[in-house]
Design a protein around this motif. Structure first.
Motif, PDB file in Angstrom:
ATOM      1  N   GLU A   1       0.827  -1.213   0.000  1.00  0.00           N
ATOM      2  CA  GLU A   1       0.000   0.000   0.000  1.00  0.00           C
ATOM      3  C   GLU A   1       0.858   1.260   0.000  1.00  0.00           C
ATOM      4  O   GLU A   1       0.530   2.240  -0.675  1.00  0.00           O
ATOM      5  CB  GLU A   1      -0.957  -0.003   1.199  1.00  0.00           C
ATOM      6  N   ASP A   2       1.974   1.259   0.724  1.00  0.00           N
ATOM      7  CA  ASP A   2       2.897   2.408   0.705  1.00  0.00           C
ATOM      8  C   ASP A   2       3.408   2.645  -0.713  1.00  0.00           C
ATOM      9  O   ASP A   2       3.485   3.789  -1.177  1.00  0.00           O
ATOM     10  CB  ASP A   2       4.102   2.162   1.624  1.00  0.00           C
TER      11      ASP A   2
ATOM     12  N   ARG B   1       1.981   1.635  -3.562  1.00  0.00           N
ATOM     13  CA  ARG B   1       0.849   2.084  -4.381  1.00  0.00           C
ATOM     14  C   ARG B   1       0.590   3.578  -4.163  1.00  0.00           C
ATOM     15  O   ARG B   1       0.395   4.329  -5.121  1.00  0.00           O
ATOM     16  CB  ARG B   1      -0.406   1.285  -4.047  1.00  0.00           C
ATOM     17  N   GLN B   2       0.609   4.007  -2.911  1.00  0.00           N
ATOM     18  CA  GLN B   2       0.361   5.417  -2.594  1.00  0.00           C
ATOM     19  C   GLN B   2       1.410   6.331  -3.221  1.00  0.00           C
ATOM     20  O   GLN B   2       1.079   7.415  -3.712  1.00  0.00           O
ATOM     21  CB  GLN B   2       0.315   5.628  -1.077  1.00  0.00           C
TER      22      GLN B   2
ATOM     23  N   LYS C   1       0.706   6.517  -6.954  1.00  0.00           N
ATOM     24  CA  LYS C   1      -0.484   7.363  -7.135  1.00  0.00           C
ATOM     25  C   LYS C   1      -0.119   8.839  -6.957  1.00  0.00           C
ATOM     26  O   LYS C   1      -0.532   9.692  -7.752  1.00  0.00           O
ATOM     27  CB  LYS C   1      -1.553   6.940  -6.124  1.00  0.00           C
TER      28      LYS C   1
END
Length: 175
Positions: free
Chosen positions: A151-152, A154-155, A158
């Motif tokens: 998730e880190d 991906r963030q 993004k």
């Protein structure tokens, strides 16, 4: 040169806090994108020998990041391959990496850290960062590497895409 050849460079840049977590997350992102592009562009498409991905986070002269994606190709495949590069980066920003990619990268980073402990050049960089820049890039490194999640990553992808700061440069032979 019997076969015409071109080079494509896609460069993202912008502002970011130069925290150790951001530095390491950018390293994860760069390495995972390299894996993805090797699979998608080299192996599946046969469009290039390889895709170079280089990312960095810095506090000098200003807080910034850069992410450079570069590959050589036949000029007639430039648009097709560049579209794959962008598509896969957008997928990374939407869904993040798969856990296998994260674990492979984590394992590599921890192994490299252990090897670097035996090298003068690494110690020089750590000491310089500590005494000149006031940054301790040694203590807590392993724990931080282990704490970074899909998730880190991906963030961060993004965040880079949403900033919209990129340039695409194509170098192909004149017709």
């Amino acid at each position: 040169m019997e076969q015409p050849s071109g080079t494509e460079v896609i460069y993202y840049s912008g502002e970011i806090e130069p925290t150790q977590k951001n530095v390491l997350t950018m390293s994860y992102l760069s390495q995972i994108l390299r894996m993805v592009y090797t699979e998608e562009v080299r192996e599946k498409e046969g469009g290039t020998y390889g895709v170079s991905v280089s990312g960095g986070v810095s506090g000098k002269p200003e807080n910034n990041y850069s992410l450079t994606i570069r590959f050589n190709m036949s000029p007639d495949r430039r648009e097709e391959l560049a579209a794959i590069i962008v598509r896969e980066f957008e997928k990374m920003a939407a869904a993040g990496p798969v856990e296998e990619q994260v674990e492979k990268t984590r394992s590599y980073m921890l192994k490299t850290f252990e090897e670097n402990k035996k090298k003068n050049g690494a110690w020089m960089r750590w000491l310089q960062a500590y005494y000149i820049d006031g940054e301790n890039n040694y203590d807590g490194y392993e724990e931080l590497v282990k704490s970074i999640t899909a998730e880190d990553i991906r963030q961060l992808a993004k965040f880079i895409i949403e900033q919209g700061n990129f340039i695409e440069v194509s170098m192909v032979p004149a017709e």
